[in-house]
Design a protein around this motif. Sequence first.
Motif, PDB file in Angstrom:
ATOM      1  N   VAL A  63       2.587  -3.486 -19.025  1.00  0.00           N
ATOM      2  CA  VAL A  63       1.214  -3.170 -19.426  1.00  0.00           C
ATOM      3  C   VAL A  63       0.227  -4.009 -18.632  1.00  0.00           C
ATOM      4  CG1 VAL A  63      -0.427  -3.250 -21.344  1.00  0.00           C
ATOM      5  CG2 VAL A  63       1.890  -2.395 -21.722  1.00  0.00           C
ATOM      6  N   ALA A  64       0.547  -5.294 -18.435  1.00  0.00           N
ATOM      7  CA  ALA A  64      -0.337  -6.156 -17.649  1.00  0.00           C
ATOM      8  C   ALA A  64      -0.415  -5.683 -16.211  1.00  0.00           C
ATOM      9  CB  ALA A  64       0.161  -7.591 -17.712  1.00  0.00           C
ATOM     10  N   ALA A  65       0.702  -5.226 -15.637  1.00  0.00           N
ATOM     11  CA  ALA A  65       0.703  -4.724 -14.266  1.00  0.00           C
ATOM     12  C   ALA A  65      -0.132  -3.450 -14.149  1.00  0.00           C
ATOM     13  CB  ALA A  65       2.135  -4.468 -13.806  1.00  0.00           C
ATOM     14  N   VAL A  66      -0.018  -2.575 -15.131  1.00  0.00           N
ATOM     15  CA  VAL A  66      -0.801  -1.332 -15.123  1.00  0.00           C
ATOM     16  C   VAL A  66      -2.287  -1.634 -15.236  1.00  0.00           C
ATOM     17  CG1 VAL A  66      -1.296   0.770 -16.429  1.00  0.00           C
ATOM     18  CG2 VAL A  66       1.067   0.114 -15.952  1.00  0.00           C
ATOM     19  N   ILE A  67      -2.643  -2.565 -16.096  1.00  0.00           N
ATOM     20  CA  ILE A  67      -4.053  -2.931 -16.258  1.00  0.00           C
ATOM     21  C   ILE A  67      -4.587  -3.563 -14.975  1.00  0.00           C
ATOM     22  CG2 ILE A  67      -5.622  -4.486 -17.480  1.00  0.00           C
ATOM     23  CD1 ILE A  67      -3.931  -3.990 -19.998  1.00  0.00           C
ATOM     24  N   GLY A  68      -3.790  -4.421 -14.346  1.00  0.00           N
ATOM     25  CA  GLY A  68      -4.208  -5.037 -13.087  1.00  0.00           C
ATOM     26  C   GLY A  68      -4.390  -4.025 -11.976  1.00  0.00           C
ATOM     27  N   LEU A  69      -3.460  -3.079 -11.872  1.00  0.00           N
ATOM     28  CA  LEU A  69      -3.584  -2.043 -10.843  1.00  0.00           C
ATOM     29  C   LEU A  69      -4.784  -1.140 -11.104  1.00  0.00           C
ATOM     30  CD1 LEU A  69       0.126  -1.022 -10.258  1.00  0.00           C
ATOM     31  CD2 LEU A  69      -1.399  -2.197  -8.676  1.00  0.00           C
ATOM     32  N   ALA A  70      -5.046  -0.836 -12.361  1.00  0.00           N
ATOM     33  CA  ALA A  70      -6.204  -0.004 -12.690  1.00  0.00           C
ATOM     34  C   ALA A  70      -7.503  -0.730 -12.351  1.00  0.00           C
ATOM     35  CB  ALA A  70      -6.175   0.365 -14.166  1.00  0.00           C
ATOM     36  N   ALA A  71      -7.545  -2.044 -12.613  1.00  0.00           N
ATOM     37  CA  ALA A  71      -8.746  -2.807 -12.281  1.00  0.00           C
ATOM     38  C   ALA A  71      -8.946  -2.878 -10.770  1.00  0.00           C
ATOM     39  CB  ALA A  71      -8.646  -4.210 -12.870  1.00  0.00           C
ATOM     40  N   ALA A  72      -7.865  -3.074 -10.025  1.00  0.00           N
ATOM     41  CA  ALA A  72      -7.968  -3.127  -8.565  1.00  0.00           C
ATOM     42  C   ALA A  72      -8.402  -1.778  -8.009  1.00  0.00           C
ATOM     43  CB  ALA A  72      -6.637  -3.553  -7.960  1.00  0.00           C
ATOM     44  N   PHE A  73      -7.853  -0.706  -8.553  1.00  0.00           N
ATOM     45  CA  PHE A  73      -8.221   0.640  -8.101  1.00  0.00           C
ATOM     46  C   PHE A  73      -9.688   0.933  -8.401  1.00  0.00           C
ATOM     47  CE2 PHE A  73      -8.147   5.346  -8.572  1.00  0.00           C
ATOM     48  CZ  PHE A  73      -7.756   5.651  -7.274  1.00  0.00           C
ATOM     49  N   ALA A  74     -10.159   0.513  -9.576  1.00  0.00           N
ATOM     50  CA  ALA A  74     -11.564   0.723  -9.925  1.00  0.00           C
ATOM     51  C   ALA A  74     -12.476  -0.080  -9.005  1.00  0.00           C
ATOM     52  CB  ALA A  74     -11.795   0.324 -11.376  1.00  0.00           C
ATOM     53  N   LEU A  75     -12.051  -1.290  -8.639  1.00  0.00           N
ATOM     54  CA  LEU A  75     -12.847  -2.102  -7.726  1.00  0.00           C
ATOM     55  C   LEU A  75     -12.939  -1.452  -6.350  1.00  0.00           C
ATOM     56  CD1 LEU A  75     -14.371  -4.765  -7.223  1.00  0.00           C
ATOM     57  CD2 LEU A  75     -12.177  -5.755  -6.554  1.00  0.00           C
ATOM     58  N   VAL A  76     -11.823  -0.937  -5.853  1.00  0.00           N
ATOM     59  CA  VAL A  76     -11.823  -0.266  -4.550  1.00  0.00           C
ATOM     60  C   VAL A  76     -12.706   0.969  -4.582  1.00  0.00           C
ATOM     61  CG1 VAL A  76     -10.367   1.029  -2.939  1.00  0.00           C
ATOM     62  CG2 VAL A  76      -9.602  -1.174  -3.813  1.00  0.00           C
ATOM     63  N   LEU A  77     -12.618   1.744  -5.650  1.00  0.00           N
ATOM     64  CA  LEU A  77     -13.460   2.945  -5.757  1.00  0.00           C
ATOM     65  C   LEU A  77     -14.941   2.582  -5.832  1.00  0.00           C
ATOM     66  CD1 LEU A  77     -11.539   5.330  -8.183  1.00  0.00           C
ATOM     67  CD2 LEU A  77     -11.920   5.583  -5.740  1.00  0.00           C
ATOM     68  N   THR A  78     -15.261   1.521  -6.550  1.00  0.00           N
ATOM     69  CA  THR A  78     -16.658   1.087  -6.657  1.00  0.00           C
ATOM     70  C   THR A  78     -17.190   0.644  -5.307  1.00  0.00           C
ATOM     71  OG1 THR A  78     -16.266   0.395  -8.935  1.00  0.00           O
ATOM     72  CG2 THR A  78     -18.217  -0.493  -7.839  1.00  0.00           C
ATOM     73  N   LEU A  79     -16.411  -0.163  -4.591  1.00  0.00           N
ATOM     74  CA  LEU A  79     -16.870  -0.642  -3.285  1.00  0.00           C
ATOM     75  C   LEU A  79     -16.985   0.488  -2.278  1.00  0.00           C
ATOM     76  CD1 LEU A  79     -14.904  -4.002  -2.963  1.00  0.00           C
ATOM     77  CD2 LEU A  79     -17.331  -3.668  -3.449  1.00  0.00           C
TER      78      LEU A  79
END
Length: 45
Positions: free
Chosen positions: A5-21
């Motif tokens: 669950v922590a890995a999924v949350i981390g990957l989702a946060a990283a993906f959201a950051l990349v999409l935002t940038l």
Amino acid sequence: MRAFVAAVIGLAAAFALVLTLSAVGSPPGETSPEPLLTTVPGSQR
């Protein structure tokens, strides 16, 4: 299970950051015509 669950949350946060940038885009401006120095001048053998 918690690690998964922590890995999924981390990957989702990283993906959201990349999409935002990528949505914001790069800042306006021009690149320098001067080349970047990658070595110290005068240190050639």
